[in-house]
Design an enzyme around this catalytic site. Structure first.
Site, PDB file in Angstrom:
ATOM      1  N   TYR A  61     105.383  15.384 -29.064  1.00  0.00           N
ATOM      2  CA  TYR A  61     105.170  14.036 -28.498  1.00  0.00           C
ATOM      3  C   TYR A  61     106.038  13.028 -29.252  1.00  0.00           C
ATOM      4  O   TYR A  61     106.709  12.185 -28.647  1.00  0.00           O
ATOM      5  CB  TYR A  61     103.686  13.697 -28.610  1.00  0.00           C
ATOM      6  CG  TYR A  61     103.315  12.284 -28.258  1.00  0.00           C
ATOM      7  CD1 TYR A  61     103.339  11.852 -26.936  1.00  0.00           C
ATOM      8  CD2 TYR A  61     102.920  11.383 -29.246  1.00  0.00           C
ATOM      9  CE1 TYR A  61     102.992  10.549 -26.611  1.00  0.00           C
ATOM     10  CE2 TYR A  61     102.567  10.087 -28.932  1.00  0.00           C
ATOM     11  CZ  TYR A  61     102.600   9.673 -27.611  1.00  0.00           C
ATOM     12  OH  TYR A  61     102.258   8.385 -27.290  1.00  0.00           O
TER      13      TYR A  61
HETATM   14  N1  LIG Z   1      97.481   5.538 -25.904  1.00  0.00           N
HETATM   15  C1  LIG Z   1      98.196   5.268 -26.979  1.00  0.00           C
HETATM   16  O1  LIG Z   1      97.674   5.171 -28.100  1.00  0.00           O
HETATM   17  C2  LIG Z   1      99.691   5.073 -26.851  1.00  0.00           C
HETATM   18  C3  LIG Z   1     100.374   4.498 -27.938  1.00  0.00           C
HETATM   19  C4  LIG Z   1     101.734   4.299 -27.827  1.00  0.00           C
HETATM   20  C5  LIG Z   1     102.410   4.672 -26.686  1.00  0.00           C
HETATM   21  N2  LIG Z   1     101.723   5.238 -25.644  1.00  0.00           N
HETATM   22  C6  LIG Z   1     102.493   5.649 -24.460  1.00  0.00           C
HETATM   23  O2  LIG Z   1     102.101   4.872 -23.352  1.00  0.00           O
HETATM   24  C7  LIG Z   1     102.178   5.653 -22.161  1.00  0.00           C
HETATM   25  C8  LIG Z   1     100.848   5.580 -21.419  1.00  0.00           C
HETATM   26  O3  LIG Z   1      99.846   6.061 -22.277  1.00  0.00           O
HETATM   27  P1  LIG Z   1      98.300   5.944 -21.910  1.00  0.00           P
HETATM   28  O4  LIG Z   1      97.565   6.138 -23.173  1.00  0.00           O
HETATM   29  O5  LIG Z   1      98.073   4.729 -21.083  1.00  0.00           O
HETATM   30  O6  LIG Z   1      98.122   7.263 -21.031  1.00  0.00           O
HETATM   31  P2  LIG Z   1      96.924   7.742 -20.064  1.00  0.00           P
HETATM   32  O7  LIG Z   1      95.817   6.745 -19.989  1.00  0.00           O
HETATM   33  O8  LIG Z   1      96.629   9.143 -20.429  1.00  0.00           O
HETATM   34  O9  LIG Z   1      97.692   7.733 -18.664  1.00  0.00           O
HETATM   35  C9  LIG Z   1      98.732   8.600 -18.433  1.00  0.00           C
HETATM   36  C10 LIG Z   1      99.311   8.271 -17.082  1.00  0.00           C
HETATM   37  O10 LIG Z   1     100.372   9.205 -16.817  1.00  0.00           O
HETATM   38  C11 LIG Z   1     100.226   9.714 -15.517  1.00  0.00           C
HETATM   39  N3  LIG Z   1     100.758  11.070 -15.414  1.00  0.00           N
HETATM   40  C12 LIG Z   1     100.422  12.154 -16.180  1.00  0.00           C
HETATM   41  N4  LIG Z   1     101.102  13.229 -15.753  1.00  0.00           N
HETATM   42  C13 LIG Z   1     101.854  12.821 -14.693  1.00  0.00           C
HETATM   43  C14 LIG Z   1     102.751  13.478 -13.820  1.00  0.00           C
HETATM   44  N5  LIG Z   1     103.036  14.780 -13.957  1.00  0.00           N
HETATM   45  N6  LIG Z   1     103.349  12.764 -12.825  1.00  0.00           N
HETATM   46  C15 LIG Z   1     103.073  11.449 -12.664  1.00  0.00           C
HETATM   47  N7  LIG Z   1     102.230  10.767 -13.473  1.00  0.00           N
HETATM   48  C16 LIG Z   1     101.633  11.445 -14.467  1.00  0.00           C
HETATM   49  C17 LIG Z   1      98.707   9.743 -15.288  1.00  0.00           C
HETATM   50  O11 LIG Z   1      98.449   9.690 -13.912  1.00  0.00           O
HETATM   51  P3  LIG Z   1      97.749  10.902 -13.073  1.00  0.00           P
HETATM   52  O12 LIG Z   1      96.727  11.543 -13.957  1.00  0.00           O
HETATM   53  O13 LIG Z   1      97.208  10.188 -11.872  1.00  0.00           O
HETATM   54  O14 LIG Z   1      98.894  11.771 -12.727  1.00  0.00           O
HETATM   55  C18 LIG Z   1      98.273   8.447 -15.961  1.00  0.00           C
HETATM   56  O15 LIG Z   1      98.398   7.366 -15.065  1.00  0.00           O
HETATM   57  C19 LIG Z   1     102.546   7.075 -22.601  1.00  0.00           C
HETATM   58  O16 LIG Z   1     103.933   7.252 -22.403  1.00  0.00           O
HETATM   59  C20 LIG Z   1     102.214   7.093 -24.063  1.00  0.00           C
HETATM   60  O17 LIG Z   1     103.071   7.949 -24.783  1.00  0.00           O
HETATM   61  C21 LIG Z   1     100.370   5.432 -25.698  1.00  0.00           C
END
Ligand SMILES: NC(=O)c1ccc[n+]([C@@H]2O[C@H](COP(=O)([O-])OP(=O)(O)OC[C@H]3O[C@@H](n4cnc5c(N)ncnc54)[C@H](OP(=O)(O)O)[C@@H]3O)[C@@H](O)[C@H]2O)c1
Length: 271
Positions: A180
């Site tokens: 990741y």
């Molecule tokens: N959470 C943290 O602490 C954090 C910190 C820094 C950066 N980030 C980054 O921010 C971004 C969002 O994170 P989050 O925590 O909001 O994630 P999340 O709540 O787990 O949401 C992930 C999103 O990605 C979509 N997704 C997953 N697989 C997919 C696929 N094959 N095709 C299309 N869509 C897909 C999911 O939609 P479906 O399930 O509907 O497909 C969901 O809308 C990520 O890139 C993560 O690395 C997160």
């Protein structure tokens, strides 16, 4: 070890009528107020959950026309509720996923002013035990699909002489997320290089680096950022044409004020 945000450990949610599989042409449906194509258009991936969903709502509040992507139509519809957003479900990890999504988006609105690439998955556990298929799954979605999607929408932004790509990164720190983190480092390098390449075209690249956020890809615990706080930072960065934006949890901001020792300990603990 856990895979979150996608894959066997996460999908499909109980209410999903069918599991997304091979690439299918994205289908569109419009919600709420009438769609107006004179408005600015934002394509948001990851819009069915977490940061992407909150970001979509923030842009909608400001009157943007939203195009929302994820695989789960039901959850996309929840994000879209009460707005004129168009849902474009598609699996971005499928070989043709990014191309089909970009095509649907451009067919729907004729242009994309801002792309927020919020789709991502996370795999946690010792790298020595990580299945090869999961290495590929994380890199395919978090890095490759994002680059392909940017590649698909960029020519119309350059032709229009304006636009912005928003990429999400994560801070180095927390352990057992080597792949990741590798994907995030790739996105950071890509954002910097692409920004330089695009100078003078009117198209910008914003790299947003949040601290740990309380979303599906994190176990819930106190002191995390909310998706809404990250969404507000993204919106502000787009409005101000920022190259980078960092957002730290409130406790960390307070720890910074208390001194570097405590701040470092908190970062080592929470990433
Ligand atoms: N959470 C943290 O602490 C954090 C910190 C820094 C950066 N980030 C980054 O921010 C971004 C969002 O994170 P989050 O925590 O909001 O994630 P999340 O709540 O787990 O949401 C992930 C999103 O990605 C979509 N997704 C997953 N697989 C997919 C696929 N094959 N095709 C299309 N869509 C897909 C999911 O939609 P479906 O399930 O509907 O497909 C969901 O809308 C990520 O890139 C993560 O690395 C997160």
């Amino acid at each position: 070890m856990t895979l979150t945000g996608s894959g066997p450990a996460h999908d499909p949610p109980a209410h999903t009528p069918r599991r997304a599989g091979a690439p299918v042409p994205a289908r569109t449906r419009v919600y709420g107020p009438e769609r107006r194509l004179d408005r600015r258009v934002a394509l948001v991936t990851g819009a069915s959950s977490g940061i992407g969903a909150a970001t979509a709502r923030r842009f909608a509040m400001d009157g943007w026309q939203l195009l929302l992507n994820g695989r789960d139509r039901y959850r996309l519809e929840r994000t879209a509720a009460g707005t004129s957003a168009v849902v474009l479900p598609a699996d971005l990890a499928a070989p043709d996923g990014p191309r089909l999504l970009a095509r649907s988006a451009l067919h729907t609105t004729g242009r994309v002013d801002v792309l927020v690439a919020g789709a991502g998955i996370r795999w946690t556990g010792p790298f020595a035990a990580m299945p090869h298929t999961d290495i590929d799954r994380v890199l395919t979605l978090d890095l490759n699909a994002t680059l392909h999607l940017v590649r698909e929408v960029l020519p119309t932004m350059i032709a229009a002489g304006r636009g912005r790509v928003v990429l999400l990164g994560a801070r180095a720190g927390a352990g057992e997320e080597a792949v990741y983190r590798a994907a995030q480092a790739g996105l950071a390098a890509f954002a910097g290089a692409l920004r330089e390449e695009l100078r003078g075209t009117g198209v910008g690249v914003t790299f947003v680096v949040p601290g740990p956020v309380d979303t599906a890809s994190r176990t819930h615990r106190a002191g995390l950022l909310t998706p809404g706080e990250v969404a507000a930072t993204i919106f502000d960065a787009v409005r101000r044409h920022r190259d980078e934006a960092h957002v730290a949890p409130p406790a960390e901001s307070r720890a910074r004020a208390l001194g570097p020792g405590l701040y470092r300990r908190l970062r080592d603990r929470f990433g």
